[in-house]
Design a protein around this motif. Structure first.
Motif, short mmCIF file in Angstrom:
data_model
loop_
_atom_site.label_atom_id
_atom_site.label_comp_id
_atom_site.label_asym_id
_atom_site.label_seq_id
_atom_site.Cartn_x
_atom_site.Cartn_y
_atom_site.Cartn_z
N TYR A 1 6.88 2.49 1.57
CA TYR A 1 5.55 1.94 1.43
C TYR A 1 5.30 0.83 2.45
O TYR A 1 6.23 0.11 2.85
CB TYR A 1 5.33 1.39 0.02
N ILE B 1 -1.83 5.69 1.10
CA ILE B 1 -2.91 6.63 0.83
C ILE B 1 -4.25 5.93 1.04
O ILE B 1 -4.38 4.73 0.80
CB ILE B 1 -2.85 7.19 -0.60
N TYR C 1 10.66 0.87 -3.11
CA TYR C 1 9.75 1.75 -2.38
C TYR C 1 9.90 1.52 -0.88
O TYR C 1 9.05 0.90 -0.24
CB TYR C 1 8.30 1.48 -2.80
N ALA D 1 -6.23 7.88 -7.52
CA ALA D 1 -4.95 7.83 -6.80
C ALA D 1 -3.87 7.33 -7.77
O ALA D 1 -3.62 6.12 -7.86
CB ALA D 1 -5.05 6.90 -5.59
N PRO D 2 -3.22 8.21 -8.50
CA PRO D 2 -2.24 7.81 -9.52
C PRO D 2 -1.07 6.99 -8.98
O PRO D 2 -0.41 6.28 -9.75
CB PRO D 2 -1.75 9.15 -10.08
N GLU D 3 -0.82 7.06 -7.67
CA GLU D 3 0.29 6.30 -7.08
C GLU D 3 0.11 4.79 -7.27
O GLU D 3 1.08 4.02 -7.20
CB GLU D 3 0.41 6.60 -5.58
N ILE D 4 -1.13 4.35 -7.49
CA ILE D 4 -1.40 2.92 -7.62
C ILE D 4 -0.74 2.34 -8.87
O ILE D 4 -0.24 1.21 -8.85
CB ILE D 4 -2.93 2.67 -7.65
N PRO E 1 2.16 2.89 -10.65
CA PRO E 1 3.55 2.41 -10.55
C PRO E 1 3.72 1.21 -9.62
O PRO E 1 4.59 0.37 -9.85
CB PRO E 1 4.29 3.64 -10.00
N VAL E 2 2.88 1.12 -8.58
CA VAL E 2 2.95 -0.04 -7.69
C VAL E 2 2.59 -1.30 -8.44
O VAL E 2 3.28 -2.33 -8.34
CB VAL E 2 2.03 0.15 -6.46
N ASN F 1 0.85 -1.18 0.00
CA ASN F 1 0.00 0.00 0.00
C ASN F 1 0.89 1.24 0.00
O ASN F 1 1.79 1.34 0.83
CB ASN F 1 -0.92 0.01 1.23
N PRO F 2 0.65 2.18 -0.92
CA PRO F 2 1.49 3.37 -1.02
C PRO F 2 1.23 4.40 0.07
O PRO F 2 1.77 5.51 0.03
CB PRO F 2 1.16 3.93 -2.40
N ALA G 1 -6.21 1.36 -1.78
CA ALA G 1 -5.08 1.40 -2.68
C ALA G 1 -4.13 0.20 -2.53
O ALA G 1 -3.04 0.20 -3.11
CB ALA G 1 -4.28 2.68 -2.43
#
Length: 300
Positions: free
Chosen positions: A278, A180, A275, A226-229, A231-232, A177-178, A252
């Motif tokens: 994270y 968020i 990461y 949630a754009p961070e998802i 790249p994960v 999970n990033p 997320a």
């Protein structure tokens, strides 16, 4: 309900949506879906005793306690059970929150299901008794499937459950999970805006296809929120030994499955280097048995 000396420890396992297909929006505004759900070895812990006051008391602890509202689903589940089934004396609950909040892992639903399991047991009811399932369904879409924490397909608004997948085996899994929180309502709004709702029939898939070849229709709208998802998911897919990667629920939290613990451990270490900030859980998916959900039996 047991009186003097009563105590219980309850396990509330995290839920993962291994696949999730949104079939359409209903007239009541809810969405019909079909989802293959499994449960992780990651879990919250609820410690329950009789309260020394006239009201239920909830104490929050653990790494994600700060993200919770004290007026949460656990207290609502107790109140609803009293109204529907029968008297319950005031309880004191300490909730050790280990599952990230608003993360697509059903942590709040798992906690409510755990307390419903305990109250049902006190009345001689099975966790999956129709009367208990009805209470669960009224509290939240994910709570019915969390009552016994075993792999199965859930359908409709989450209240129609297929028979459990008794052949579900141990699966090494990496959860990420990033950091968020993703509101479910925002993701469904993004889904409607992109008009990605499908109309395909909800035929039963094989378990293997549901795990490896399935999809999550909320993935694209969740990335929009949630754009961070994105790249994960890409990083998880690129890990050696990963059997693909997917978002759980509305996110997320993302996950990848592996064939062996050795591959999982290597992948987890590699991901931590990419990461380091994270949240990561390297563990397993499993079918929980009844006794494991009650490691400390209520005592009179």
């Amino acid at each position: 309900m047991a009186e003097a000396g009563f105590s219980a420890t309850l396990i509330a396992p995290a839920k993962l949506n291994l696949s999730l297909t949104v079939l359409g929006k209903r007239r009541d505004g809810l969405h019909d879906l079909v989802s293959l759900v499994a449960f992780a070895d990651l879990h919250d812990v609820l410690s329950v005793t009789l309260s020394d006051t006239t009201t239920d008391q909830l104490t929050l602890a653990g790494p994600f306690a700060g993200s919770l509202d004290r007026d949460n689903l656990v207290l609502k589940a107790i109140s609803t059970f009293r109204n529907a089934i029968g008297p319950i004396p005031p309880l004191s609950i300490t909730l050790e929150k280990k599952i990230p909040v608003a993360a697509g892992l059903g942590g709040g639903s798992a906690d409510a299901a755990a307390i419903l399991r305990l109250l049902a047991r006190q009345y001689g009811l099975a966790a999956m008794d129709p009367s208990v399932q009805a209470i669960a369904a009224g509290l939240g879409a994910d709570i019915p499937v969390c009552l016994d924490s075993r792999c199965r397909y859930m359908r409709g608004t989450g209240t129609t459950l297929d028979p459990e997948e008794s052949g579900f085996a141990y699966h090494p899994a990496l959860l990420v999970n990033p950091g968020i929180a993703v509101p479910t309502g925002s993701v469904f709004s993004a889904l409607a805006a992109e008009q990605k709702i499908v109309t395909a029939a909800s035929g039963r898939h094989s378990l293997a296809n549901g795990i490896v070849d399935g999809r999550n229709d909320l993935e694209t709208p969740a990335i929009a929120v949630a754009p961070e998802i994105g790249p994960v998911l890409s990083a998880l897919s690129d890990l050696p030994g990963a059997l693909g990667a997917r978002l759980s629920g509305s996110g997320a939290t993302c996950f990848a499955l592996f064939d062996s613990d050795m591959e999982l451990d290597k992948a987890a270490e590699q991901f931590r280097q990419i990461y380091p900030a994270y949240w990561i859980h390297a563990g397993t998916l499993r079918n929980w048995d009844k006794d494991s959900l009650f490691p400390k039996i209520p005592m009179c």
